[in-house]
Design an enzyme around this catalytic site. Structure first.
Site, PDB file in Angstrom:
ATOM      1  N   TYR A  91       9.128 -11.896   0.211  1.00  0.00           N
ATOM      2  CA  TYR A  91       9.180 -11.467  -0.948  1.00  0.00           C
ATOM      3  C   TYR A  91       9.660  -9.787  -1.027  1.00  0.00           C
ATOM      4  O   TYR A  91       9.507  -9.174  -2.093  1.00  0.00           O
ATOM      5  CB  TYR A  91       8.088 -11.547  -1.999  1.00  0.00           C
ATOM      6  CG  TYR A  91       8.058 -12.861  -2.322  1.00  0.00           C
ATOM      7  CD1 TYR A  91       8.727 -13.786  -3.301  1.00  0.00           C
ATOM      8  CD2 TYR A  91       7.177 -13.865  -1.507  1.00  0.00           C
ATOM      9  CE1 TYR A  91       8.665 -15.219  -3.581  1.00  0.00           C
ATOM     10  CE2 TYR A  91       7.145 -15.279  -1.656  1.00  0.00           C
ATOM     11  CZ  TYR A  91       7.641 -15.894  -2.607  1.00  0.00           C
ATOM     12  OH  TYR A  91       7.685 -17.244  -2.861  1.00  0.00           O
ATOM     13  N   SER A  92       9.989  -9.160   0.313  1.00  0.00           N
ATOM     14  CA  SER A  92      10.044  -7.820   0.397  1.00  0.00           C
ATOM     15  C   SER A  92      11.370  -7.344  -0.524  1.00  0.00           C
ATOM     16  O   SER A  92      12.465  -7.668  -0.300  1.00  0.00           O
ATOM     17  CB  SER A  92      10.381  -7.501   1.890  1.00  0.00           C
ATOM     18  OG  SER A  92      10.780  -6.299   2.081  1.00  0.00           O
ATOM     19  N   ASN A  93      11.100  -6.401  -1.357  1.00  0.00           N
ATOM     20  CA  ASN A  93      11.792  -5.575  -2.060  1.00  0.00           C
ATOM     21  C   ASN A  93      12.894  -4.610  -1.089  1.00  0.00           C
ATOM     22  O   ASN A  93      13.948  -4.443  -1.266  1.00  0.00           O
ATOM     23  CB  ASN A  93      11.137  -4.818  -3.023  1.00  0.00           C
ATOM     24  CG  ASN A  93      10.773  -5.525  -4.231  1.00  0.00           C
ATOM     25  OD1 ASN A  93      11.515  -6.615  -4.426  1.00  0.00           O
ATOM     26  ND2 ASN A  93       9.663  -4.847  -4.963  1.00  0.00           N
TER      27      ASN A  93
END
Length: 297
Positions: free
Chosen positions: A71-73
């Site tokens: 879920y890394s921005n």
């Protein structure tokens, strides 16, 4: 070397939020709308990535490789930056068990922007700072010759970019608060503030591991400690990317009160923490508090 695609619109707006939960305790709340600093690389992502992107281009690299969770921005921002600049991107993703599953919305957006995803075992991912493990990861991802951007974009170049955020806020408030993943934004922000201002970090992961990492980052970027900063632990809400119902409801209420889109993984936890800390009297009456809005949903 100047690239129009990297140009932001600084300084980002600083707006007052009229909120009775803060006013009742004599605290003035300001919002630093860093989510508006660049249309596709919002907030701390632009501030940390832009110096690294310039370094990569000036060194003649045509590919970037970086690291992140599912879920890394940061992965999303790097993929978007690659598309904007015509650079290839490779994302080394934590968790090889994800390789055979459908991509979540975040990773799907990375892929749509041209990022090639390589799923690493969790044990290798944890050891990526070790030169031998890093070399093996890069080779297995087919990215041995790519420009390496660290997880979260946090390195000495990134900290200097984030120090500019602190300089934009000099003289305007007493405490500047920001959500923390890898700690790079806080480390740079604190260095840019005036000596009588304080930076407050709200970790979005539990574990209490950030303080030594922030000190290490500052040593590498500035040669030693820089600025007055502290961490407010205990607001991880179960872990990274965990959004329990009370947090989601709080964020929706804040959106309704202030017509502000609230990103859930970082910004919601920051605003929850500041509301809670204000309610328990952490900030003296008369404090002007700035919350850095680092990204958008």
């Amino acid at each position: 070397m100047t690239h129009p695609e990297l140009l932001p619109r600084p300084p980002s707006p600083l707006v007052e939020a009229d909120d009775d939960r803060f006013a009742a305790h004599g605290v003035r709340l300001l919002l630093k709308r860093d989510d508006l600093v660049h249309p596709e690389l919002p907030g701390n992502k632009w501030r940390k990535l832009a110096p690294n992107l310039r370094a990569a281009l000036e060194a003649g690299h045509d590919r970037l490789v970086t690291f992140g969770g599912a879920y890394s921005n940061h992965l999303r921002a790097t993929a978007a930056a690659g598309r904007l600049l015509g650079l290839g991107t490779v994302g080394i993703v934590r968790g090889d068990e994800l390789a055979g599953r459908p991509l979540n919305d975040s990773l799907a957006r990375c892929a749509a922007d041209g990022m090639r995803l390589h799923f690493a075992t969790r044990s290798d991912y944890r050891r990526k700072a070790e030169p031998q493990t890093l070399r093996r990861l890069l080779e297995s991802a087919g990215a041995a010759d790519a420009y390496v951007v660290p997880e979260g974009g946090s390195n000495a170049l990134a900290l200097r970019g984030c120090a500019e955020l602190g300089r934009e806020l000099r003289g305007g408030c007493d405490v500047v608060a920001v959500a923390c993943g890898t700690g790079g934004t806080l480390a740079g922000l604190a260095a840019g503030l005036d000596p009588d201002q304080r930076a407050l970090g709200v970790p979005v992961l539990a574990g209490g591991f950030l303080a030594p990492e922030i000190r290490s980052l500052q040593h590498r970027a500035f040669g030693g400690p820089a600025g007055d900063w502290t961490l407010a632990e205990g607001f991880a809400h179960g872990g990274y990317a965990r959004i329990p119902a009370p947090l989601d409801e709080f964020a929706a209420d804040f959106e309704s009160r202030h017509a502000l889109p609230v990103e859930r993984i970082y910004v919601a936890k920051l605003l929850w923490a500041l509301t809670t800390l204000t309610g328990t009297g952490t900030f003296p009456r008369g404090t002007t508090l700035t919350a850095v809005i680092t990204g958008s949903p």
